[in-house]
Motif scaffolding. Structure first.
Motif, PDB file in Angstrom:
ATOM      1  N   ARG A   1      35.533  48.661 -15.946  1.00 49.36           N
ATOM      2  CA  ARG A   1      34.232  48.121 -15.586  1.00 49.36           C
ATOM      3  C   ARG A   1      34.082  48.017 -14.074  1.00 49.36           C
ATOM      4  NH1 ARG A   1      31.373  43.206 -18.710  1.00 49.36           N
ATOM      5  NH2 ARG A   1      29.297  43.842 -18.117  1.00 49.36           N
ATOM      6  N   GLU A   2      35.165  47.692 -13.379  1.00 43.65           N
ATOM      7  CA  GLU A   2      35.090  47.589 -11.916  1.00 43.65           C
ATOM      8  C   GLU A   2      34.802  48.948 -11.283  1.00 43.65           C
ATOM      9  OE1 GLU A   2      38.532  46.614 -12.994  1.00 43.65           O
ATOM     10  OE2 GLU A   2      37.801  44.679 -13.666  1.00 43.65           O
ATOM     11  N   PHE A   3      35.336  50.015 -11.899  1.00 43.98           N
ATOM     12  CA  PHE A   3      35.121  51.348 -11.332  1.00 43.98           C
ATOM     13  C   PHE A   3      33.647  51.724 -11.345  1.00 43.98           C
ATOM     14  CE2 PHE A   3      34.648  55.957 -12.081  1.00 43.98           C
ATOM     15  CZ  PHE A   3      35.092  56.410 -10.853  1.00 43.98           C
ATOM     16  N   PHE A   4      32.958  51.451 -12.455  1.00 41.82           N
ATOM     17  CA  PHE A   4      31.565  51.851 -12.571  1.00 41.82           C
ATOM     18  C   PHE A   4      30.622  50.940 -11.795  1.00 41.82           C
ATOM     19  CE2 PHE A   4      33.254  53.986 -16.406  1.00 41.82           C
ATOM     20  CZ  PHE A   4      32.996  55.281 -15.993  1.00 41.82           C
ATOM     21  N   SER A   5      31.130  49.855 -11.259  1.00 40.76           N
ATOM     22  CA  SER A   5      30.284  49.009 -10.410  1.00 40.76           C
ATOM     23  C   SER A   5      30.407  49.403  -8.939  1.00 40.76           C
ATOM     24  CB  SER A   5      30.658  47.536 -10.592  1.00 40.76           C
ATOM     25  OG  SER A   5      31.966  47.312 -10.143  1.00 40.76           O
ATOM     26  N   THR A   6      31.301  50.343  -8.619  1.00 44.27           N
ATOM     27  CA  THR A   6      31.437  50.819  -7.244  1.00 44.27           C
ATOM     28  C   THR A   6      30.499  51.999  -6.996  1.00 44.27           C
ATOM     29  OG1 THR A   6      33.194  52.373  -7.812  1.00 44.27           O
ATOM     30  CG2 THR A   6      33.867  50.129  -7.202  1.00 44.27           C
ATOM     31  N   LYS A   7      30.380  52.370  -5.748  1.00 45.34           N
ATOM     32  CA  LYS A   7      29.511  53.499  -5.373  1.00 45.34           C
ATOM     33  C   LYS A   7      29.997  54.793  -6.022  1.00 45.34           C
ATOM     34  CE  LYS A   7      28.030  56.097  -1.326  1.00 45.34           C
ATOM     35  NZ  LYS A   7      28.117  56.214   0.123  1.00 45.34           N
ATOM     36  N   ILE A   8      31.298  55.035  -5.973  1.00 49.61           N
ATOM     37  CA  ILE A   8      31.849  56.270  -6.548  1.00 49.61           C
ATOM     38  C   ILE A   8      31.649  56.302  -8.060  1.00 49.61           C
ATOM     39  CG2 ILE A   8      33.985  57.585  -6.887  1.00 49.61           C
ATOM     40  CD1 ILE A   8      32.904  57.689  -4.052  1.00 49.61           C
ATOM     41  N   GLY A   9      31.813  55.171  -8.718  1.00 47.48           N
ATOM     42  CA  GLY A   9      31.613  55.111 -10.161  1.00 47.48           C
ATOM     43  C   GLY A   9      30.185  55.397 -10.557  1.00 47.48           C
TER      44      GLY A   9
ATOM     45  N   GLN B   1      28.028  57.121  -8.801  1.00 46.74           N
ATOM     46  CA  GLN B   1      27.763  58.529  -8.528  1.00 46.74           C
ATOM     47  C   GLN B   1      28.408  59.426  -9.580  1.00 46.74           C
ATOM     48  OE1 GLN B   1      29.008  58.963  -4.432  1.00 46.74           O
ATOM     49  NE2 GLN B   1      26.950  58.548  -3.698  1.00 46.74           N
ATOM     50  N   THR B   2      29.519  58.986 -10.151  1.00 49.14           N
ATOM     51  CA  THR B   2      30.145  59.734 -11.242  1.00 49.14           C
ATOM     52  C   THR B   2      29.237  59.751 -12.460  1.00 49.14           C
ATOM     53  OG1 THR B   2      32.336  59.125 -10.451  1.00 49.14           O
ATOM     54  CG2 THR B   2      32.174  59.852 -12.731  1.00 49.14           C
ATOM     55  N   ILE B   3      28.635  58.619 -12.789  1.00 51.37           N
ATOM     56  CA  ILE B   3      27.701  58.557 -13.914  1.00 51.37           C
ATOM     57  C   ILE B   3      26.509  59.472 -13.657  1.00 51.37           C
ATOM     58  CG2 ILE B   3      26.103  57.069 -15.172  1.00 51.37           C
ATOM     59  CD1 ILE B   3      28.117  54.791 -14.723  1.00 51.37           C
ATOM     60  N   ALA B   4      25.982  59.459 -12.441  1.00 49.72           N
ATOM     61  CA  ALA B   4      24.842  60.328 -12.107  1.00 49.72           C
ATOM     62  C   ALA B   4      25.226  61.802 -12.227  1.00 49.72           C
ATOM     63  CB  ALA B   4      24.349  60.020 -10.695  1.00 49.72           C
ATOM     64  N   THR B   5      26.438  62.143 -11.835  1.00 48.60           N
ATOM     65  CA  THR B   5      26.904  63.523 -11.952  1.00 48.60           C
ATOM     66  C   THR B   5      27.048  63.923 -13.411  1.00 48.60           C
ATOM     67  OG1 THR B   5      28.075  63.333  -9.850  1.00 48.60           O
ATOM     68  CG2 THR B   5      28.748  65.122 -11.304  1.00 48.60           C
ATOM     69  N   LEU B   6      27.569  63.040 -14.239  1.00 49.30           N
ATOM     70  CA  LEU B   6      27.711  63.342 -15.663  1.00 49.30           C
ATOM     71  C   LEU B   6      26.353  63.503 -16.338  1.00 49.30           C
ATOM     72  CD1 LEU B   6      30.690  61.017 -16.606  1.00 49.30           C
ATOM     73  CD2 LEU B   6      30.711  63.501 -16.331  1.00 49.30           C
ATOM     74  N   VAL B   7      25.379  62.704 -15.941  1.00 47.73           N
ATOM     75  CA  VAL B   7      24.022  62.851 -16.480  1.00 47.73           C
ATOM     76  C   VAL B   7      23.449  64.207 -16.083  1.00 47.73           C
ATOM     77  CG1 VAL B   7      21.645  61.981 -16.290  1.00 47.73           C
ATOM     78  CG2 VAL B   7      23.540  60.396 -16.649  1.00 47.73           C
ATOM     79  N   THR B   8      23.681  64.616 -14.844  1.00 47.98           N
ATOM     80  CA  THR B   8      23.192  65.915 -14.386  1.00 47.98           C
ATOM     81  C   THR B   8      23.853  67.050 -15.164  1.00 47.98           C
ATOM     82  OG1 THR B   8      22.829  65.008 -12.180  1.00 47.98           O
ATOM     83  CG2 THR B   8      22.905  67.396 -12.359  1.00 47.98           C
ATOM     84  N   LEU B   9      25.152  66.954 -15.372  1.00 45.54           N
ATOM     85  CA  LEU B   9      25.844  67.984 -16.153  1.00 45.54           C
ATOM     86  C   LEU B   9      25.387  67.997 -17.605  1.00 45.54           C
ATOM     87  CD1 LEU B   9      29.478  67.638 -14.756  1.00 45.54           C
ATOM     88  CD2 LEU B   9      27.864  69.500 -14.361  1.00 45.54           C
TER      89      LEU B   9
ATOM     90  N   PRO C   1      21.319  59.934  -3.928  1.00 46.99           N
ATOM     91  CA  PRO C   1      20.884  59.412  -2.627  1.00 46.99           C
ATOM     92  C   PRO C   1      20.441  57.954  -2.688  1.00 46.99           C
ATOM     93  CG  PRO C   1      19.697  61.439  -3.135  1.00 46.99           C
ATOM     94  CD  PRO C   1      20.526  61.100  -4.308  1.00 46.99           C
ATOM     95  N   VAL C   2      19.836  57.550  -3.804  1.00 36.64           N
ATOM     96  CA  VAL C   2      19.414  56.159  -3.950  1.00 36.64           C
ATOM     97  C   VAL C   2      20.640  55.245  -3.974  1.00 36.64           C
ATOM     98  CG1 VAL C   2      18.309  54.518  -5.520  1.00 36.64           C
ATOM     99  CG2 VAL C   2      17.241  56.724  -5.071  1.00 36.64           C
ATOM    100  N   ILE C   3      21.665  55.641  -4.699  1.00 34.03           N
ATOM    101  CA  ILE C   3      22.902  54.858  -4.756  1.00 34.03           C
ATOM    102  C   ILE C   3      23.527  54.768  -3.374  1.00 34.03           C
ATOM    103  CG2 ILE C   3      25.265  54.842  -5.653  1.00 34.03           C
ATOM    104  CD1 ILE C   3      24.075  56.138  -8.222  1.00 34.03           C
ATOM    105  N   GLY C   4      23.573  55.883  -2.656  1.00 37.82           N
ATOM    106  CA  GLY C   4      24.134  55.878  -1.299  1.00 37.82           C
ATOM    107  C   GLY C   4      23.343  54.976  -0.361  1.00 37.82           C
ATOM    108  N   PHE C   5      22.032  55.028  -0.456  1.00 36.93           N
ATOM    109  CA  PHE C   5      21.189  54.203   0.403  1.00 36.93           C
ATOM    110  C   PHE C   5      21.367  52.718   0.067  1.00 36.93           C
ATOM    111  CE2 PHE C   5      17.060  52.151   1.275  1.00 36.93           C
ATOM    112  CZ  PHE C   5      17.007  52.351   2.640  1.00 36.93           C
ATOM    113  N   ARG C   6      21.427  52.411  -1.219  1.00 37.74           N
ATOM    114  CA  ARG C   6      21.577  51.021  -1.639  1.00 37.74           C
ATOM    115  C   ARG C   6      22.918  50.435  -1.206  1.00 37.74           C
ATOM    116  NH1 ARG C   6      21.406  50.339  -7.722  1.00 37.74           N
ATOM    117  NH2 ARG C   6      23.610  50.615  -7.482  1.00 37.74           N
ATOM    118  N   HIS C   7      23.983  51.217  -1.303  1.00 36.05           N
ATOM    119  CA  HIS C   7      25.295  50.736  -0.888  1.00 36.05           C
ATOM    120  C   HIS C   7      25.435  50.687   0.634  1.00 36.05           C
ATOM    121  CE1 HIS C   7      27.554  50.104  -4.585  1.00 36.05           C
ATOM    122  NE2 HIS C   7      26.799  51.066  -5.111  1.00 36.05           N
ATOM    123  N   ALA C   8      24.688  51.520   1.341  1.00 35.82           N
ATOM    124  CA  ALA C   8      24.737  51.488   2.811  1.00 35.82           C
ATOM    125  C   ALA C   8      24.108  50.218   3.340  1.00 35.82           C
ATOM    126  CB  ALA C   8      24.039  52.713   3.373  1.00 35.82           C
TER     127      ALA C   8
END
Length: 65
Positions: A2-10, A12-20, A53-60
């Protein structure tokens, strides 16, 4: 896990899987000529690609400088 998916990388991983996953809908909708399935694939593709990009902007904004 659960901690992994609350991070920026996690996230972005979900977004990548949705795209695939959207390629499955795009392929089957395109080969069968089903516009409804094709539109689902396009919406998933756009959502996954615009989320990164939204995730990156929000975490920045959260990170201290």
């Amino acid at each position: 896990m659960r901690e992994f998916f609350s991070t920026k990388i996690g996230q972005q991983t979900i977004a990548t899987l949705v795209t695939l996953f959207s390629f499955l809908f795009l392929y089957s909708g395109g080969t069968q000529g089903n516009n409804g399935v094709l539109m689902i694939g396009i919406v998933l593709m756009l959502g996954g690609m615009l989320a990164v990009p939204v995730i990156g902007f929000r975490h920045a904004k959260k990170s201290p400088k």
